[in-house]
Design an enzyme around this catalytic site. Sequence first.
Site, short mmCIF file in Angstrom:
data_model
loop_
_atom_site.label_atom_id
_atom_site.label_comp_id
_atom_site.label_asym_id
_atom_site.label_seq_id
_atom_site.Cartn_x
_atom_site.Cartn_y
_atom_site.Cartn_z
N ASN A 1 3.92 -5.63 5.32
CA ASN A 1 2.80 -6.41 5.84
C ASN A 1 3.25 -7.70 6.51
O ASN A 1 2.63 -8.15 7.47
CB ASN A 1 1.81 -6.73 4.71
CG ASN A 1 1.02 -5.50 4.33
OD1 ASN A 1 0.56 -4.75 5.19
ND2 ASN A 1 0.89 -5.25 3.03
N GLY B 1 -1.91 -4.20 1.13
CA GLY B 1 -2.07 -5.41 1.94
C GLY B 1 -1.21 -6.56 1.49
O GLY B 1 -1.25 -7.64 2.10
N ASP C 1 -3.82 7.09 10.26
CA ASP C 1 -3.54 5.73 10.72
C ASP C 1 -2.12 5.58 11.25
O ASP C 1 -1.77 4.56 11.83
CB ASP C 1 -3.83 4.72 9.61
CG ASP C 1 -2.97 4.95 8.37
OD1 ASP C 1 -1.96 5.67 8.46
OD2 ASP C 1 -3.32 4.41 7.30
N HIS D 1 0.55 5.22 6.86
CA HIS D 1 0.73 5.62 5.47
C HIS D 1 1.12 7.08 5.35
O HIS D 1 0.51 7.93 5.99
CB HIS D 1 -0.56 5.34 4.68
CG HIS D 1 -0.89 3.89 4.64
ND1 HIS D 1 -1.79 3.31 5.51
CD2 HIS D 1 -0.43 2.89 3.85
CE1 HIS D 1 -1.86 2.01 5.26
NE2 HIS D 1 -1.05 1.73 4.26
N SER E 1 0.81 -1.22 0.00
CA SER E 1 0.00 0.00 0.00
C SER E 1 0.84 1.27 0.00
O SER E 1 0.38 2.32 -0.44
CB SER E 1 -0.95 0.01 1.20
OG SER E 1 -0.21 -0.16 2.38
#
Lengths: 231, 837, 232
Positions: free
Chosen positions: C119, C91, C200, C203, C54
């Site tokens: 991830n 992801g 979050d 990112h 991502s």
Amino acid sequence: MIELRDVSKTVMSGAEPLTILHPLSIQIPHGQFVAIVGPSGSGKSTLLGLIAGLDAPSSGSVLIDDVDITQLDEDALAKLRGEKVGFVFQFFHLIPSLTAYENVAVPMEIAGVADARPRAEQLLEEVGLTGRAHHYPSQLSGGEQQRVALARALANNPKIVLADEPTGNLDTANGRHIMELLRTIHAGRGTTLVLVTHDRELAAMAEARLVLRDGRVVENTLRQDQGGRSE
Amino acid sequence: MAVRETRASLRRLFFFFICIAVGVAAIVALRSVIQSVRGVFGAEAKSLIAADVLISTSRDWTPDARRTIEGRLAAAGVVERTDTIETPTMVRPEDRSKAVAKMAELRAVQPGFPLYGSIDLQGQTYSPALLAGHGVLVRPELLTAIGVAVGDQIAIGKAAFTIRGLIVKEPGRGMGEFSLGPRLIIAYDDLASTGLLGFGSRARRALLVKMPEVGVDALVKTLHEDFKDDFINTRSFRSTEDQVGRDFDRAENYLSLVGLIIVILGGIAVSSVTRVFILQKMRSIAVLKCLGARSGQIIAVYILQVMALGTAGSLLGVAMARGVIASIPLMLGPSTSILAQAHYGVTWSAAVQGAGIGVLVSLLFSVVPLLQVRFIKPSLLLRDETVRRPRDWTGIGVLVAVSLALVALTAWQAASLKVGIVVCVGFATLAVILHFAGQALILLIAPMANSRSFPLRHAVLHLSRPGNQTRVILLAVGLGAFFIVGVRSLQASLLSEFSLQVAADSPDMFLLDVQRGQADGVRAFLGDPAHGAGAFQLIPVLRARVVGVSGRRTNLETVEAVRARGSLAREYTITYRDHLEANEHVRDGVFWNGPSSEAEVSIEQGIHDRFLIDVGDTIRFDVLGRTVAARVTSVRNVEWRESRNGGFMFVFRPGVLDQAPQTFVAPLKGPDGAEARARFQHDLVERFPNVSVIDFHDVMETVRDVMSKVTLAITVVGGLVLFSGGLILIGAVAMTKFQRVYEAAVFKTLGANTRTIARMLLFEYGVLGSLAGLIGSLGAVVLTWGVSTYAHEIPWKVFAGEHIAGVVLTALLVAIIGVVSSLDVLRNKPLATLRAE
Amino acid sequence: MTMMKCWLAAALALTVAGCAPRSDDRDDLSRAASKELAVTPVAARPRIAILGDSLTAGLGLPKAAAYPSLLQERVDEDGLGFEIVNAGVSGDTSAGGLARLDWALDGDVRILIVALGGNDGLRGLPAEELQHNLAQIIERAQARGITVIVAGMEAPPNYGRDYIVSFHKVYPALAAKYHLAIVPFLLQGVAGHDNLNQRDGIHPTAAGARIVADTVWAVLRPLAESRRRPPT
């Protein structure tokens, strides 16, 4: 023929029994015009109710045309009333939601008479109310209401007409009118007429008199075979 | 004769008394139960977040933020607070020879935790002492995963912790919080020794707060304002951010509505009694007038009488409510254990309110008929004439005052002037509708007055003539049916909503990142009964962005233009399949059958609505650097709340994407039992190490537990509504007998037998009941539509069964009550009745 | 650091709560003044593919603000003639990257930047697994004559020292073994800075993405210059 054998009526007043009518026996032959008179509370309305089967006696039996109506159930009693007895009340007791004409037709409808319509019209004519046939009871004067009640009582051509103070709620003129009608009916049709009243003048019109006081017969001018005293 | 009359009127008085009592009992019992159930809801909702208010951040607390929070908390009168920190980490046995590491979710708690709810452990009771000196509580699956036992030591960061117990249930784990590994709980003060928290660490810090309930919403609002630009979230136990919160909210709404409705129903009972009571007294009033009483005196006397009747009835009602409530646990049997926190007693406020409403309503409703007293002439005694009313400004004034008082009463009960007005206006509208329906009915049935059947003809005549009771009964029964059916169908719609979430076969485990090469292997693993998994599904997922749309209503040639449309430009998770899921249905176009080499896509209703994309348009997608132009061939509606097996904005026809890079996700029902689940996860990850397993069984269980309590509570309340509403209706119908008995008696003297009169009543009440039931049910359809759409925000469903049952039962009930309540007249000698009148 | 939670939220949203439509409208976060990546046909331009997650895909950003698009601008400014292919999938783990390698290597790919592992770290997958998957990606790309750059990831401190160290070692080890150019840490100067990350905390924002582009560009530029012509 109406026959009362040892009929009495007692109610409970609190814990105390209260006798409204002491045992009495009378016979009213067919076609007789009888006045039941007496002061207030003497039991005369009760007696009339017993004769009509509107009320049940505490003891004794009531026979109409040799049928003991105290042995009948409510439905059989209703049928008997519908066929043989016409009733006129002091307070008229018309059905407020029905017109004069419809009130008169009700007993015939209940009995399942085919030509109720012309007969109801004819009855209203007899009591002089043709013009007011489609008025509701609330739109009629007291005298008019009582005349409707009278027409209704005659609907099924009863052998017996019972009237409980039919003029008690009316002024003199109207009362007289009603009495005239009752006499005409009695004379013209030969019905048995039992009239409860405390008006001696009215009572004087009758062929026979039954005087009550405190639940006892104190005078009886009925043509008697037995049981009562004759004058 | 006098004796008999007294006795008859005593019986009547007793009946009035009972009717008022039933109305008040309904109000008091329901409001008590509602208050109690609310308490249970509150406790459950609080245990879901373990606090009244939860302030959390994914960053470090800054001193500034803490200062602001402290100030707000002090002002809000916070009683208690406790800090927690949650962070994902790796754990392994302290014994290095068993060097298996496993991801886990760590929660560090202070001794005050939890503020609500409890930490349930296997075979022991939680106390903070268990955590003292580097103790740790773990979920049982950790034992299997890394091969340790209770009493062993595990390494968390730099520190060693001793396993002191196994977690069964942990509060403050609401819906929507899922963990990738087993949960661990350690003491807050031991966290520093692990060295896990440092620059760049990912941790969620939360401040849990216990405070007086009244200030909760204000505090949340203030903190939202304070931190609208910061990474600090505030929520209360009432927040509706998640499904459970919304469900609580709906349940609350439902209860408020029911509480209000029962007040109105009870009010109907009380008011119909009062009305009849006063009408019956008209003759006595005329007598009083004869004796020289002035209107004012008479009104005062009867208002006192009504108030005495209302007060006595209300007190009996409170006593009855006590009895009813005390019997609830008996009737529910063992299942009440899950509602054990509810106390089954009459709350003081409910009793006072109920009794107050009883007296107030009887007072308000007696004033209007009593005003007629001024026009009653003593001559009523001589002639049976109806009272004619001239235009009467005082009367109109009083009517307006009474109406305003009723609005105020409703507003008070609804705790909102707006709601009060809306309810009263709705009420009045319904009354007007019922009034006109009554007239329409009369017109409609008028031809039947020529029927050859005597009972039918007279039933019709009664309904259509002056002074009939058509409208009175329609009003009482229609409103009653409306409320009861409305409450029942709302209940049904609410419960069907809840049951979606508590369905036992819902997936409770989720596999992430299954590679294409592993799909068959995973499928075989899940299908193998030895592993104990239930139903599962493997769903291919890809990532794509929309880069262009060409269509009739929307043309977005450039990526720039797409981006100007906002979220259409975001990365979407897409899939392909050749069937619709159970929670989907096609709104437009045709869903394909079988694969195709042409790209076709089915879009969700929301995409259609927001971006004006229709069937026949072409959407260009960027799928991992390649452009796929797909024609829209259908528009689907996805029921998002039922999206257990996935909801996708874009679904492709199989064929084009089959070879594109994709992974699979798998929702599934995991094995039963903690041990089996742990073993299952362990075996799966051993075979497919890159696959992540998310187990949300315990979260689901918590939700299920809560929802079943809410469901039971709502069922109890609904049952009470049905029961008391039924009683009230019976009372309202039976009340009309007093007008009927007279006619029945007259008919009897004229020779009608019991059967004829009974049939007459049956027809009459049957027609009325059918119509009232019909209108009530239709009204209830509208009510459920309004409440579902605007208050509950759930899809509107028509529960045909409830509505049909509503019509049929109302008709039957009214017909039977109409006949049965007049039975004594039918059986008795008519003279007594005639004399009493 | 990485992207797990968002993907997780999205993935879970598929199953449990439903991707409620109203949550969609939040993500055009950045008003980045960057130019849109031209949609060029799959033409003869040589390519640089970035295989990532991502961070590469630009989750929460318009695609034009993600660092691959910024790299495209640099490439164009310098007239290097490459097309940058964004093969980032939110992801994705190293296993996922391996599975879709062929798709990403479509066309005349001369340079492959491997930016995976975030991830894997967030899900606590074993470091050996990561190293194994990345090694296969590198070997298969090298077998096709593609120059590989590896971009390193770090596991966040809360995963504990053991895991962080094992994770950290993977990238230099691969670079050494396969003689690769290496971006030591893709999120250098970005990770942990609130103002450079989205809500979050994982990112990068548009500003953060520009720093990432700088970091990568420093390593990519010399190689891009040398690979303008296919090796003879």
